[in-house]
Design a protein around this motif. Sequence first.
Motif, PDB file in Angstrom:
ATOM      1  N   UNK A 260      -4.367  15.827   1.150  1.00  0.00           N
ATOM      2  CA  UNK A 260      -2.627  15.428   1.419  1.00  0.00           C
ATOM      3  C   UNK A 260      -2.306  15.368   0.237  1.00  0.00           C
ATOM      4  N   UNK A 261      -3.069  14.670  -1.091  1.00  0.00           N
ATOM      5  CA  UNK A 261      -1.846  14.232  -2.477  1.00  0.00           C
ATOM      6  C   UNK A 261      -1.892  15.352  -3.068  1.00  0.00           C
ATOM      7  N   UNK A 262      -2.569  16.072  -3.115  1.00  0.00           N
ATOM      8  CA  UNK A 262      -2.521  17.260  -4.704  1.00  0.00           C
ATOM      9  C   UNK A 262      -2.384  18.473  -4.233  1.00  0.00           C
ATOM     10  N   UNK A 263      -2.428  18.747  -2.498  1.00  0.00           N
ATOM     11  CA  UNK A 263      -1.928  20.267  -2.183  1.00  0.00           C
ATOM     12  C   UNK A 263      -1.560  20.793  -1.017  1.00  0.00           C
ATOM     13  N   UNK A 264      -1.149  19.501   0.238  1.00  0.00           N
ATOM     14  CA  UNK A 264      -0.588  19.923   1.429  1.00  0.00           C
ATOM     15  C   UNK A 264       0.732  20.069   0.956  1.00  0.00           C
ATOM     16  N   UNK A 265       1.364  20.860   1.496  1.00  0.00           N
ATOM     17  CA  UNK A 265       2.979  21.073   0.618  1.00  0.00           C
ATOM     18  C   UNK A 265       3.910  21.037  -0.507  1.00  0.00           C
ATOM     19  N   UNK A 266       2.170  21.258  -1.158  1.00  0.00           N
ATOM     20  CA  UNK A 266       2.941  22.184  -3.018  1.00  0.00           C
ATOM     21  C   UNK A 266       2.771  23.022  -3.026  1.00  0.00           C
ATOM     22  N   UNK A 267       3.878  24.024  -3.535  1.00  0.00           N
ATOM     23  CA  UNK A 267       4.400  25.357  -3.598  1.00  0.00           C
ATOM     24  C   UNK A 267       3.000  25.917  -4.347  1.00  0.00           C
ATOM     25  N   UNK A 268       2.121  26.551  -3.570  1.00  0.00           N
ATOM     26  CA  UNK A 268       1.392  27.924  -4.350  1.00  0.00           C
ATOM     27  C   UNK A 268       1.245  29.452  -4.117  1.00  0.00           C
ATOM     28  N   UNK A 269       1.678  30.154  -5.106  1.00  0.00           N
ATOM     29  CA  UNK A 269       2.311  31.556  -5.743  1.00  0.00           C
ATOM     30  C   UNK A 269       0.646  32.357  -5.808  1.00  0.00           C
ATOM     31  N   UNK A 270      -0.854  31.287  -5.245  1.00  0.00           N
ATOM     32  CA  UNK A 270      -2.109  32.324  -6.246  1.00  0.00           C
ATOM     33  C   UNK A 270      -2.104  32.731  -5.143  1.00  0.00           C
TER      34      UNK A 270
ATOM     35  N   UNK B 106       0.779  -1.323   0.227  1.00  0.00           N
ATOM     36  CA  UNK B 106      -0.363  -0.175  -0.633  1.00  0.00           C
ATOM     37  C   UNK B 106       1.105   1.479   0.278  1.00  0.00           C
ATOM     38  N   UNK B 107       0.598   1.889  -0.411  1.00  0.00           N
ATOM     39  CA  UNK B 107       1.258   3.512  -0.363  1.00  0.00           C
ATOM     40  C   UNK B 107       0.875   4.448   0.816  1.00  0.00           C
ATOM     41  N   UNK B 108       2.549   4.394   1.018  1.00  0.00           N
ATOM     42  CA  UNK B 108       2.755   5.283   2.239  1.00  0.00           C
ATOM     43  C   UNK B 108       2.548   7.062   2.187  1.00  0.00           C
ATOM     44  N   UNK B 109       1.475   6.928   3.018  1.00  0.00           N
ATOM     45  CA  UNK B 109       1.596   8.522   3.946  1.00  0.00           C
ATOM     46  C   UNK B 109       1.076   9.018   4.948  1.00  0.00           C
ATOM     47  N   UNK B 110       1.573  10.178   4.880  1.00  0.00           N
ATOM     48  CA  UNK B 110       1.862  10.788   6.174  1.00  0.00           C
ATOM     49  C   UNK B 110       0.413  10.170   7.041  1.00  0.00           C
ATOM     50  N   UNK B 111       0.776  10.025   8.373  1.00  0.00           N
ATOM     51  CA  UNK B 111      -0.287   9.934   9.649  1.00  0.00           C
ATOM     52  C   UNK B 111      -1.627  10.051   9.119  1.00  0.00           C
ATOM     53  N   UNK B 112      -1.684  11.905   9.541  1.00  0.00           N
ATOM     54  CA  UNK B 112      -2.740  12.054   9.378  1.00  0.00           C
ATOM     55  C   UNK B 112      -3.734  12.097   8.044  1.00  0.00           C
TER      56      UNK B 112
ATOM     57  N   UNK C  26       8.903  11.751   4.877  1.00  0.00           N
ATOM     58  CA  UNK C  26      10.412  11.626   3.844  1.00  0.00           C
ATOM     59  C   UNK C  26       9.885  10.534   2.839  1.00  0.00           C
ATOM     60  N   UNK C  27       9.168   9.081   3.493  1.00  0.00           N
ATOM     61  CA  UNK C  27       8.725   7.787   2.575  1.00  0.00           C
ATOM     62  C   UNK C  27       7.501   8.273   2.396  1.00  0.00           C
ATOM     63  N   UNK C  28       6.342   9.065   2.338  1.00  0.00           N
ATOM     64  CA  UNK C  28       5.095   9.956   1.925  1.00  0.00           C
ATOM     65  C   UNK C  28       4.955   9.891   0.070  1.00  0.00           C
ATOM     66  N   UNK C  29       4.805   9.179  -0.266  1.00  0.00           N
ATOM     67  CA  UNK C  29       3.910   9.489  -2.036  1.00  0.00           C
ATOM     68  C   UNK C  29       4.448  11.003  -2.195  1.00  0.00           C
ATOM     69  N   UNK C  30       3.935  11.673  -1.392  1.00  0.00           N
ATOM     70  CA  UNK C  30       3.910  12.731  -1.954  1.00  0.00           C
ATOM     71  C   UNK C  30       4.681  13.853  -1.969  1.00  0.00           C
ATOM     72  N   UNK C  31       5.810  13.778  -1.116  1.00  0.00           N
ATOM     73  CA  UNK C  31       6.474  14.378  -0.704  1.00  0.00           C
ATOM     74  C   UNK C  31       7.472  14.861  -2.141  1.00  0.00           C
TER      75      UNK C  31
END
Length: 187
Positions: free
Chosen positions: A23-33, A5-11, A182-187
């Motif tokens: 989690x997968x598409x927004x959190x931690x992803x740079x956004x400049x809007x 199974x894919x590894x994700x952050x605990x939350x 570090x091992x999260x798929x969204x890193x």
Amino acid sequence: MKTTPATRCNWANTDDELMLAYHDSEWGKPNHDSQHLFEMLSLELMQAGLSWKTILHRRSGFQAAFANFDYHQVAKMEEQIPSLLENPAIIRNRRKIDAIINNAQVLVNLEHQGSSFNEYLWNFVANEPIVNSVVTAADVPSSTELAKKISKKMKQDGFKFAGPVVVYSLMQACGMVNDHLNDCIAK
């Protein structure tokens, strides 16, 4: 063949589709809007004392109530406070609603001074995301010295409900900080 199974952050270890998508598409992803940054500041301040899941599940209600977070429109919403306080689709906290409107007014003033919310925030990290090495959820702080510095400056500039924990959550939400494991798929 067995798949891992894919590894994700605990939350984000949940079957809640909204949490997974965030989690997968927004959190931690740079956004400049700037409008999106305002939305995230508003949602993060609404989260204070509540769970992110609660806020995320009311996000569409917040978007409808606050003109899709167009801060030019939100800055003029003082007369709508009574109806906002009766709106069951949002968190009906007067101080938080006042803070969202106030913060929109601060952003409009920033624009009049020739800046944007994007420039304002991202200058604190020299326009480069901070990518932390996160082995376990315990490695993720609720705030940092940088968040305290940003919070202090934001308060000096008139922002409300912008304490260090809200600011650090905003930094994570808009990708100024990447705190994925570090091992999260969204890193």
